[in-house]
Design an enzyme around this catalytic site. Structure first.
Site, PDB file in Angstrom:
ATOM      1  N   GLU A 181      53.596 -30.460 -61.139  1.00  0.00           N
ATOM      2  CA  GLU A 181      52.389 -29.552 -61.238  1.00  0.00           C
ATOM      3  C   GLU A 181      52.724 -28.697 -60.585  1.00  0.00           C
ATOM      4  O   GLU A 181      52.224 -27.465 -61.291  1.00  0.00           O
ATOM      5  CB  GLU A 181      51.061 -30.182 -61.925  1.00  0.00           C
ATOM      6  CG  GLU A 181      51.863 -30.945 -62.937  1.00  0.00           C
ATOM      7  CD  GLU A 181      51.521 -30.740 -63.576  1.00  0.00           C
ATOM      8  OE1 GLU A 181      51.401 -29.949 -64.808  1.00  0.00           O
ATOM      9  OE2 GLU A 181      52.457 -31.617 -64.876  1.00  0.00           O
ATOM     10  N   TYR A 234      47.533 -33.005 -61.208  1.00  0.00           N
ATOM     11  CA  TYR A 234      47.434 -31.658 -61.114  1.00  0.00           C
ATOM     12  C   TYR A 234      45.977 -31.763 -60.580  1.00  0.00           C
ATOM     13  O   TYR A 234      46.118 -30.325 -59.783  1.00  0.00           O
ATOM     14  CB  TYR A 234      46.069 -32.077 -62.424  1.00  0.00           C
ATOM     15  CG  TYR A 234      46.918 -32.257 -63.737  1.00  0.00           C
ATOM     16  CD1 TYR A 234      47.107 -33.252 -64.377  1.00  0.00           C
ATOM     17  CD2 TYR A 234      48.452 -31.266 -63.796  1.00  0.00           C
ATOM     18  CE1 TYR A 234      47.955 -33.491 -66.061  1.00  0.00           C
ATOM     19  CE2 TYR A 234      48.654 -31.151 -65.568  1.00  0.00           C
ATOM     20  CZ  TYR A 234      48.783 -32.156 -66.340  1.00  0.00           C
ATOM     21  OH  TYR A 234      49.871 -32.945 -67.319  1.00  0.00           O
ATOM     22  N   HIS A 256      53.826 -20.932 -65.068  1.00  0.00           N
ATOM     23  CA  HIS A 256      53.330 -22.741 -65.218  1.00  0.00           C
ATOM     24  C   HIS A 256      54.297 -23.607 -65.617  1.00  0.00           C
ATOM     25  O   HIS A 256      55.178 -24.256 -64.803  1.00  0.00           O
ATOM     26  CB  HIS A 256      51.848 -22.987 -65.159  1.00  0.00           C
ATOM     27  CG  HIS A 256      51.704 -23.896 -64.946  1.00  0.00           C
ATOM     28  ND1 HIS A 256      51.429 -24.900 -63.508  1.00  0.00           N
ATOM     29  CD2 HIS A 256      52.288 -25.340 -65.965  1.00  0.00           C
ATOM     30  CE1 HIS A 256      51.666 -26.527 -63.738  1.00  0.00           C
ATOM     31  NE2 HIS A 256      51.590 -26.604 -65.230  1.00  0.00           N
ATOM     32  N   GLU A 257      55.000 -23.562 -67.053  1.00  0.00           N
ATOM     33  CA  GLU A 257      55.357 -23.827 -67.357  1.00  0.00           C
ATOM     34  C   GLU A 257      56.842 -24.077 -67.349  1.00  0.00           C
ATOM     35  O   GLU A 257      57.733 -24.703 -67.421  1.00  0.00           O
ATOM     36  CB  GLU A 257      55.076 -23.836 -69.064  1.00  0.00           C
ATOM     37  CG  GLU A 257      53.551 -24.771 -69.971  1.00  0.00           C
ATOM     38  CD  GLU A 257      53.381 -25.801 -69.660  1.00  0.00           C
ATOM     39  OE1 GLU A 257      54.187 -26.746 -69.233  1.00  0.00           O
ATOM     40  OE2 GLU A 257      52.011 -26.357 -68.310  1.00  0.00           O
ATOM     41  N   HIS A 310      45.006 -35.232 -72.044  1.00  0.00           N
ATOM     42  CA  HIS A 310      45.714 -36.245 -71.326  1.00  0.00           C
ATOM     43  C   HIS A 310      44.733 -37.459 -71.746  1.00  0.00           C
ATOM     44  O   HIS A 310      45.907 -39.225 -71.328  1.00  0.00           O
ATOM     45  CB  HIS A 310      45.989 -35.265 -70.177  1.00  0.00           C
ATOM     46  CG  HIS A 310      45.737 -34.452 -70.069  1.00  0.00           C
ATOM     47  ND1 HIS A 310      45.581 -33.227 -70.807  1.00  0.00           N
ATOM     48  CD2 HIS A 310      47.142 -34.025 -69.179  1.00  0.00           C
ATOM     49  CE1 HIS A 310      46.521 -32.417 -70.277  1.00  0.00           C
ATOM     50  NE2 HIS A 310      47.215 -32.853 -69.377  1.00  0.00           N
ATOM     51  N   HIS A 345      57.968 -26.264 -64.656  1.00  0.00           N
ATOM     52  CA  HIS A 345      58.354 -26.899 -64.902  1.00  0.00           C
ATOM     53  C   HIS A 345      60.541 -26.856 -65.841  1.00  0.00           C
ATOM     54  O   HIS A 345      60.435 -27.659 -65.353  1.00  0.00           O
ATOM     55  CB  HIS A 345      57.297 -27.627 -66.404  1.00  0.00           C
ATOM     56  CG  HIS A 345      56.431 -27.985 -65.882  1.00  0.00           C
ATOM     57  ND1 HIS A 345      56.444 -28.982 -64.874  1.00  0.00           N
ATOM     58  CD2 HIS A 345      55.373 -28.292 -66.021  1.00  0.00           C
ATOM     59  CE1 HIS A 345      55.035 -29.078 -64.667  1.00  0.00           C
ATOM     60  NE2 HIS A 345      54.513 -28.576 -65.593  1.00  0.00           N
ATOM     61  N   HIS A 348      49.096 -28.457 -77.558  1.00  0.00           N
ATOM     62  CA  HIS A 348      48.745 -28.761 -75.745  1.00  0.00           C
ATOM     63  C   HIS A 348      50.006 -28.426 -75.315  1.00  0.00           C
ATOM     64  O   HIS A 348      51.764 -28.149 -75.464  1.00  0.00           O
ATOM     65  CB  HIS A 348      48.739 -30.340 -75.581  1.00  0.00           C
ATOM     66  CG  HIS A 348      48.022 -30.503 -74.171  1.00  0.00           C
ATOM     67  ND1 HIS A 348      47.215 -29.987 -73.224  1.00  0.00           N
ATOM     68  CD2 HIS A 348      49.068 -30.575 -73.123  1.00  0.00           C
ATOM     69  CE1 HIS A 348      47.381 -30.757 -72.179  1.00  0.00           C
ATOM     70  NE2 HIS A 348      48.576 -30.434 -71.842  1.00  0.00           N
ATOM     71  N   ALA A 349      50.221 -27.037 -74.252  1.00  0.00           N
ATOM     72  CA  ALA A 349      51.474 -27.167 -73.941  1.00  0.00           C
ATOM     73  C   ALA A 349      51.921 -27.955 -73.122  1.00  0.00           C
ATOM     74  O   ALA A 349      51.102 -28.471 -72.223  1.00  0.00           O
ATOM     75  CB  ALA A 349      50.444 -25.427 -72.238  1.00  0.00           C
TER      76      ALA A 349
END
Length: 1523
Positions: A1277, A1391, A1249-1250, A1381, A1253, A1219-1220
């Site tokens: 997020e 999210y 997206h990552e 999750h 972060h 999971h990323a």
């Protein structure tokens, strides 16, 4: 023997035994049974005296309750006569033995014309038990009976006859093989017996010799008396007092347990010692002699003697010339099956006795060679020492190979101390290395020691002269400079120069040394050398011992911190401008080359400089003391206690002064420790004058001086081996050997190097014990336990009374006290023969090491230092650890809060970093070891968080801090701890449950549809990429359903029970955060929602959902219609929920993978997957493209460590959690991403997206750690997704060369295709993002029960998402647990918030970039905006990101967007063109909006367990007005 001088002539013991043979062969193990009982804690010792009646003697035997005697013995082993009184029928009256009568069976000499062998045989045949005079002596748990059967002349004749006729074994039968050498058995022996009998001893099997008439007659006589038919005799002949047998237990399995052992003793008396196997220590031997000039009979039960071990020690007095060397034993044995090849305890004892002699010889050779080198460090002596070391190591290796051989694999059954001796020798250390490696190892040691021993430096005055000749050795020159100089620069020069000529020169050798030592440890059966080093401490594991040492350090650390703060302050006065008030102390200023003890500078900073001093150095010089006299004074202290004097060899051979001819030697220990101690003792020995007056000030000075040696040493004594343990374990490597050293010295000792250090240096190597391979934690231990010993001895001497202020511990002097000496003697005499805890208990009454005595000793000093540091405003600790407030900063309540928070954040950063590293290790390598390490680390972090929360945070009135102040905001964050607030048991269980769920999820596999019974390890499909790829690309509904269903069986179903435990434990933890109910926390859901700092947050989210719901329902209706066209009515109900397995995603949370199937217009697709593959993109390149996007906005780029440490693709060699996720390791520098990246458009967007972060992490990295988070969880997020909205535009993809000009040319139809693709990704997610936490909130608050977990899940998914399961679901399943999750304890509403916020952020940034005008949305549509390269947009975004969570999120939102609430306006504005298209499309085709919820639950066996919200089929024309 009491009452007279014992002669040391020969002694013979004849043992008669019985064998029950198997196939005509029997084996008799050698047996020597002692006849003494030694006092122990459980058994009272006795000494049996010789019988006072003339002509009689005594040999003990066992007597017990006659009712317990075995009937088989009297029935099957007795002679035909049944009228006699024999040993088994010995009577007892009132617990006392009965004299049965005098012996008359054998005529006296005067009654015989001549004693011949024939007459003796005939006399023995007439001997029976009727006239035997038995004598009993008793003690606890032991009863002995014995008798005399022959008078002097008969005994002498029997002795002489056997001496002349007995043929003893010769050759190999008289030897035992030890370490490849044959050694003589220290006595003669031979066996006689019935035909066919054999016996085994030390691996040699020999036949019993045929009976001689005399021996047969003696055997028959003893058999008659003992009522047992003996068929075997073992004769042991001890020629003099040197022949012996060590302590052992008669553990032969061949002996018949129902039969006694009979023994006839002849010749000179010898001590025989019996000790119960549970006895704690060995006492002096208590002699039980046989009667001289007679023959003594012993008959003993094995059952009583089995718990006892016996020995016959050598005699110390001169050997008698009277040759009477006989002893005989008789016994009964039984053999079943093959003989046991393992050594008996007697054999093992003999082996060990012989080994003792060999060890003494070999060890002496090695020590002599080492002594020669240490006292005269020449090349010749070095070579000789290395040769001796190798030879000794080879000997030890040989011993180790013998001890660990299969012959002794029963060593743990041996009695003490034999078992302990085997235990010790089963660790050979480096001697176990192969010969080549051993030579290499010894060579390395010799080389390192030689470098150290011969190192010299130039004087300070010549430090600038490159051609100077080094003349100053460590001792005494450099040590004197370090002790006496106050020149800052000179001290720094000497400190650095010594390390250059010692440690730096052995760095490479030490790397090899560590490798070889770890290799040796592995050969010895240890995980690494650290475990081998701590093995002698008798802990159950190395980690347990190391933890116990760490705990001891934590006990004394507060005292050390007080001392450190005081000394630092005094040094800052001595060296102005060189030491800051919160700095570590420069290591060269503490009076010692290694800053291990600070006593040399104590006089410069005495608390009361005008008070009398107890330093007697000048007085000793004045009185003409030299080294010899100091040693004599030390010896006199020991002898005053009644202890032993030093030997003449000690005085003649010791080197107690350094020679003046240039030779080097290792300094001796502090010999004045016992003499130069208390003022009372110094006065007693005339070194402290009569004018010395006791006072509080003098006492504090005395304690301070002692502490500067004793307390200051403790962290050094701890960390020097802590460093090496880490080195052996690989936690410190050759790449950071010096940095790791200074990290510990600074972190634990609070010291810093005076000059810059690099990895070219090796500063630990400047300490002798490091290159000399000497474990050091022993010194730490000794500095702790010496105070335990001291307190115990002071109590014994009545010199200390905790209730008497006139007898404090630090004033105790037990000089001349023999009670203390006796106690010490008893403890010291145990040596290594017993576990250290036994000696500790004997001396102190405690079995554990404790620092309490040390703390008690220094309690007056502790109180003084606390007050002195408080008054001076001295900070305790160094750097971020400075907790104690200084005067200048303790002016206000707010400043006190800030100081505590500074500590808290520093400690939290450190501990959180460790925890993050453990979590990373587990998720990137799913093993049980990593899981356990992660759970353990999490528990430690949780325990610390809870301790701080309970002790400081909850008791601090933070609400009195100024409104809006950073400190108040931080305390508010900390006021609710979360799960760690639970009890230790609950929190530990919660961590375990979560870990198990994550392991199940991370390792789950599914068989391919074509191979449903596959081997999962060989052929199983993982979630990423296998199953996700099938769901994304397959159009076979059967395959899709199979994969969908099997994943839930392999994951969710298996964690259902664990999840129920997780809910229960989480709620227990939640309530623990609010014990009085003032915070309104009722369950874990309440804690999850606190991050949004809004009492109306749930309602606000519900409103947001209602705002976007019409858009979602339109997308849902359109998608369902297209799927109906593709799959037909057997798979899709045109008016019902959509089957969840048909939407291209394992959880149907995003539907973009089915876009090709449902796209409105048949135009070239904007999916860049094929182009990415064709252009050779890989994971690294995709991440680099994302990094460049941020750079072009003027934002930060990632560091090299990001690329080095991140996991960007799935490894082939281990299980991972794919999971990323983006990771912040809380040190402000280490940021990583964990992702099993695929080369496709979906992951292309996910990467951005990552990386969003990561950009957030980078921007707020300089904030206090408590503010290093998003303004709220949704912000974090939303950041990456905001940028993805630009990255995914056709224009941006075209600019990257990933989209053709035709595809990038956005016609109206192409824009609808583009928007629908985005809606399938973004809009379809919204109800799922809401349901995930709505579901768990309702479980936490009890609205959903354990029995309805799956029904409730599908009821919510049907209601909010309009989805249904593709097959029947039951309560044995747990489909929510198939989502990461859920089982990973990750709140999900963030999210949902992010999917709303990202469009708000996007709109704002597009306006700032000049890419969008809300008043003219058609010219430059919001959905085509690309902010790439806009510094204006980048600056605005950066300003928001840098704030982290330092301000309330509405303030942060307002500063960027001008709005204080989260609104759906932007997302609706973004998709407005699509909304228009869908409304028209659905209306024209008469496609219904909404879905019918089954009334009977066609996908699960029950209806929803809570009130349904009435989500019903909508009229076809009411999109804008739908609910």
């Amino acid at each position: 023997m009491e009452g007279g001088r014992r002669m040391n002539g020969g002694w013979t013991r004849i043992a008669f035994n019985r064998f029950e043979t198997s196939a005509g062969i029997a084996t008799k193990r050698e047996s020597l049974r002692g006849i003494e009982h030694v006092q122990s804690t459980r058994y009272d010792g006795i000494r049996l005296r010789r019988h006072t009646r003339p002509g009689t003697g005594a040999v003990p035997s066992v007597d017990r309750d006659p009712t317990n005697l075995r009937k088989e013995r009297s029935q099957s082993h007795v002679h035909s006569s049944t009228t006699q009184d024999c040993w088994p029928t010995l009577k007892r009256k009132r617990g006392r033995a009965v004299d049965v009568g005098p012996i008359r069976a054998v005529p006296k000499a005067e009654e015989l014309d001549e004693v011949t062998e024939q007459s003796m045989v005939e006399a023995l045949r007439r001997l029976n038990g009727q006239d035997i005079h038995w004598q009993l002596k008793e003690a606890d748990n032991l009863s002995l009976s014995y008798a005399v059967v022959l008078g002097k002349q008969e005994a002498d004749f029997l002795f002489a006859s056997l001496e002349s006729s007995t043929q003893y074994y010769s050759g190999e039968l008289t030897q035992i093989r030890v370490y490849g050498k044959w050694h003589p058995i220290p006595r003669k022996q031979v066996a006689y017996g019935d035909t066919g009998l054999t016996y085994r001893f030390s691996g040699i099997t020999v036949p019993a010799k045929p009976w001689t008439p005399l021996l047969k007659a003696l055997c028959d006589a003893v058999s008659h008396i003992a009522c047992t038919e003996f068929n075997f005799v073992l004769i042991n002949r001890y020629k003099d007092g040197n022949d012996r047998i060590g302590e052992h237990r008669d553990d032969e399995k061949d002996l018949d347990p129902a039969a006694p052992i009979a023994s006839v003793s002849l010749g000179q008396p010898r001590d025989f010692v019996l000790r119960h196997q549970d006895s704690r220590k060995r006492q002096k031997a208590r002699s039980i002699p046989h009667e001289p000039e007679s023959a003594n009979l012993l008959v003993s039960d094995r059952e009583i003697l089995n718990p006892f071990v016996s020995r016959m020690p050598p005699e110390l007095e001169p050997v008698s010339q009277d040759p009477k060397p006989w002893k005989m034993l008789m016994g009964v044995t039984g053999i079943t099956g093959a003989p046991d090849p393992r050594a008996t305890e007697q054999e093992a004892q003999l082996f060990m006795d012989l080994l003792d002699g060999e060890y003494s010889i070999e060890c002496n050779k090695q020590m002599v060679a080492r002594w020669d080198y240490i006292t005269d460090a020449t090349e010749e002596h070095l070579e000789a020492m290395e040769e001796a070391n190798v030879a000794y190591a080879e000997f030890k290796k040989s011993a180790w190979q013998n001890v660990t051989s299969s012959e002794f694999d029963n060593w743990e059954t041996f009695s003490e101390p034999l078992r302990r001796r085997f235990q010790k020798l089963r660790v050979a250390g480096t001697s176990a290395l192969p010969s080549e490696e051993l030579l290499q190892f010894e060579g390395l040691l010799g080389e390192m020691e030689n470098i150290y021993a011969t190192a010299k430096i130039c004087p300070f005055e010549e430090s600038g002269n490159p051609d100077c000749t080094p003349t100053l050795p460590l001792e005494p020159a450099l040590e004197e400079i370090m002790a006496l100089s106050t020149n800052y620069d000179e001290l720094a020069y000497v400190w650095e120069a010594w390390r250059e000529v010692s440690g730096a020169k052995i760095r490479n050798q030490y790397v090899e040394y560590v490798s070889l030592l770890d290799q040796a440890a592995e050969i010895n059966g240890f995980e690494d050398a650290s475990a081998m080093w701590v093995a002698p401490y008798d802990s159950s594991s190395a980690s347990e011992f190391q933890e116990s040492i760490g705990s001891l350090w934590e006990e004394v650390r507060p005292l050390y911190l007080q001392l450190h703060a005081y000394v630092r302050n005094k040094l800052s006065e001595l060296y102005p401008g060189q030491i800051g008030p919160t700095d570590p102390i420069p290591a060269h200023l503490l009076g010692n080359m290694w800053a291990q003890q600070w006593g040399n500078i104590a006089s410069r900073m005495l608390p009361f400089p005008d008070a009398p001093d107890v330093d007697v150095t000048e007085e000793m010089l004045e009185q003409g003391y030299d080294a010899q006299r100091i040693f004599e004074l030390s010896e006199e202290f020991f002898t005053s206690l009644g202890l032993l004097e030093m030997t003449e060899t000690f005085w003649s051979q010791s080197m107690i002064e350094k020679p003046d001819d240039g030779r080097f030697h290792e300094a001796l220990g502090d010999t004045l420790a016992l003499s130069v101690g208390t003022p009372k003792h110094l006065q007693a020995v005339g070194l402290l004058g009569p004018d010395y007056e006791e006072s509080y000030e003098a006492d504090i000075n005395f304690l301070f001086g002692t502490a500067m040696d004793k307390v200051a040493f403790l962290p050094f004594g701890y960390l020097i081996d802590l460093y090496r343990w880490k080195l052996f374990k690989g936690e410190i490597t050759s790449e950071n050997m010096n940095a790791g050293w200074w990290e510990l010295r600074t972190g634990i000792q609070g010291l810093s190097p005076p000059v810059e250090r690099t990895e070219e240096h090796f500063d630990p190597g400047a300490k002798y014990h490091v290159p000399a391979n000497v474990p050091y934690v022993r010194y730490f231990v000794s500095f702790i336990v010496q105070f335990q010993f001291y307190e115990a001895l002071c109590r014994a001497a009545d010199e200390f009374d905790p209730d008497d202020p006139e007898k404090p511990l630090y004033k105790c002097d037990y000089y001349g006290n023999h009670d203390v000496g006796a106690l010490l003697t008893e403890a010291l005499s145990m040596g290594y023969s017993e576990p250290w805890a036994e000696a500790m208990e004997l001396l102190t009454g405690q079995r554990e090491m404790s620092a309490q005595s040390l703390l008690y000793y220094f309690q007056p000093l502790m109180e003084y230092l606390e007050q002195a540091n408080l008054e001076a405003g001295n900070c305790l600790g160094w750097g971020d650890e400075c907790l104690s407030t200084r005067k200048e900063i303790r002016q206000s309540f707010e400043e006190e809060a800030e100081e505590y928070l500074l500590y808290y954040e520093g400690e939290y950063s450190r501990r959180g970093n460790s925890n993050a590293l453990a979590a990373w290790a587990y998720q990137t390598d799913i093993t049980q070891e990593n899981l356990e390490n992660y759970v353990e680390n999490s528990l430690e972090l949780g325990a610390w968080l809870k301790a701080e929360w309970e002790t400081n945070i909850t008791s601090f009135p933070w609400e009195d801090l100024p409104e809006g102040s950073p400190s108040r905001r931080k305390f508010k964050f900390l006021s609710v701890l979360g799960a760690a607030a639970a009890s230790a048991e609950t929190y530990e269980e919660l961590q375990r449950v979560q870990g198990e769920m994550e392991t199940i999820y991370g390792t789950a596999r599914v068989c391919p549809m074509a191979e449903p019974d596959c081997d999962l390890e060989e052929s199983g499909l993982t979630l990423e990429p296998d199953l996700e790829l099938i769901l994304a690309t397959s159009t076979d509904p059967e395959e899709l359903l199979y994969v969908w269903d099997q994943w839930r069986a392999a994951s969710g179903a298996k964690v259902r029970t664990l999840f129920q435990d997780y809910i229960r434990l989480s709620n227990e933890a939640a309530v623990a955060n609010d014990p009085d109910g003032s915070l309104g926390i009722h369950d874990m859901g309440d804690i999850w929602l606190r991050n949004y700092d809004s009492e109306t947050f749930k309602d606000d989210i519900a409103v947001l959902w209602e705002n976007v719901k019409p858009l979602y329902e339109a997308v849902h209706a359109y998608t369902r219609a297209k799927l109906f066209e593709a799959y037909g009515p057997e798979h899709v109900d045109p008016e019902g929920p959509i089957p969840a397995h048909l939407l291209g995603n394992m959880w149907a949370q995003q539907w973009e993978n089915i876009f090709p199937m449902v796209k409105p217009f048949d135009l070239e697709d904007t999916d860049i997957t094929d182009e990415l593959v064709e252009q050779g993109y890989d994971a690294r390149r995709i991440f680099e493209v994302a990094d460049e996007f941020f750079r072009d906005l003027g934002l930060m780029v990632v560091s090299d460590s990001f690329w080095e440490n991140s996991m960007l693709t799935k490894p082939d060699d281990r299980e991972v959690v794919c999971h990323a996720s983006a990771w912040d390791f809380l040190d402000g520098q280490d940021f990583r991403i964990k992702m099993c990246t695929g080369v496709d458009m979906t992951d292309f967007i996910t990467v951005h997206h990552e990386m969003g972060h990561i950009q957030y992490f980078l921007q707020y990295a300089n904030l206090p750690v408590l503010f290093r988070d998003g303004a709220n969880n949704g912000f974090h997020e939303a950041v990456g997704d905001t940028l993805s909205l630009s990255v995914s535009t056709p224009g941006h993809l075209y600019s990257l060369g990933l989209l053709s000009p035709e595809a990038a040319n956005m016609s109206a139809e192409a824009q609808i295709n583009f928007l629908l693709r985005r809606a399938l990704e973004k809009v379809s997610f919204l109800p799922f993002g809401y349901v995930m936490d709505l579901y768990r909130w309702n479980i936490f608050n009890g609205s959903i029960s354990d029995t309805d977990l799956n029904a409730a899940w599908w009821a919510l998914r049907e209601e909010y998402q309009g989805l249904q399961a593709g097959n029947e679901r039951t309560e044995e399943m747990f489909d929510a647990g198939a989502k990461y999750h859920t089982i990973a304890n990750v709140p999900y509403i963030r999210y949902f918030v992010a999917h709303i916020l990202q469009f708000t952020f996007h709109k704002t940034l597009c306006i700032k970039a000049g890419q969008y005008d809300p008043d003219d949305p058609e010219t430059n549509p919001l959905h085509l905006c690309d902010i790439a390269g806009s510094s204006e947009a980048g600056l605005a975004f950066e300003e928001m990101l840098r704030k982290g969570s330092s301000e309330p999120w509405p303030d942060v939102l307002e500063e960027l967007t001008g709005e204080r609430t989260i609104s759906a306006d932007a997302i609706l504005e973004y998709f407005a063109p699509l909304t228009d298209f869908l409304e028209s499309f659905l209306k024209e085709r008469n496609i219904p909006i909404g879905w019918k919820i089954p009334t009977n639950g066609n996908t699960i066996g029950k209806k929803a367990p809570f009130e349904e919200k009435g989500n019903v089929l909508k009229p076809r024309n009411t999109l804008a007005n739908s609910e």
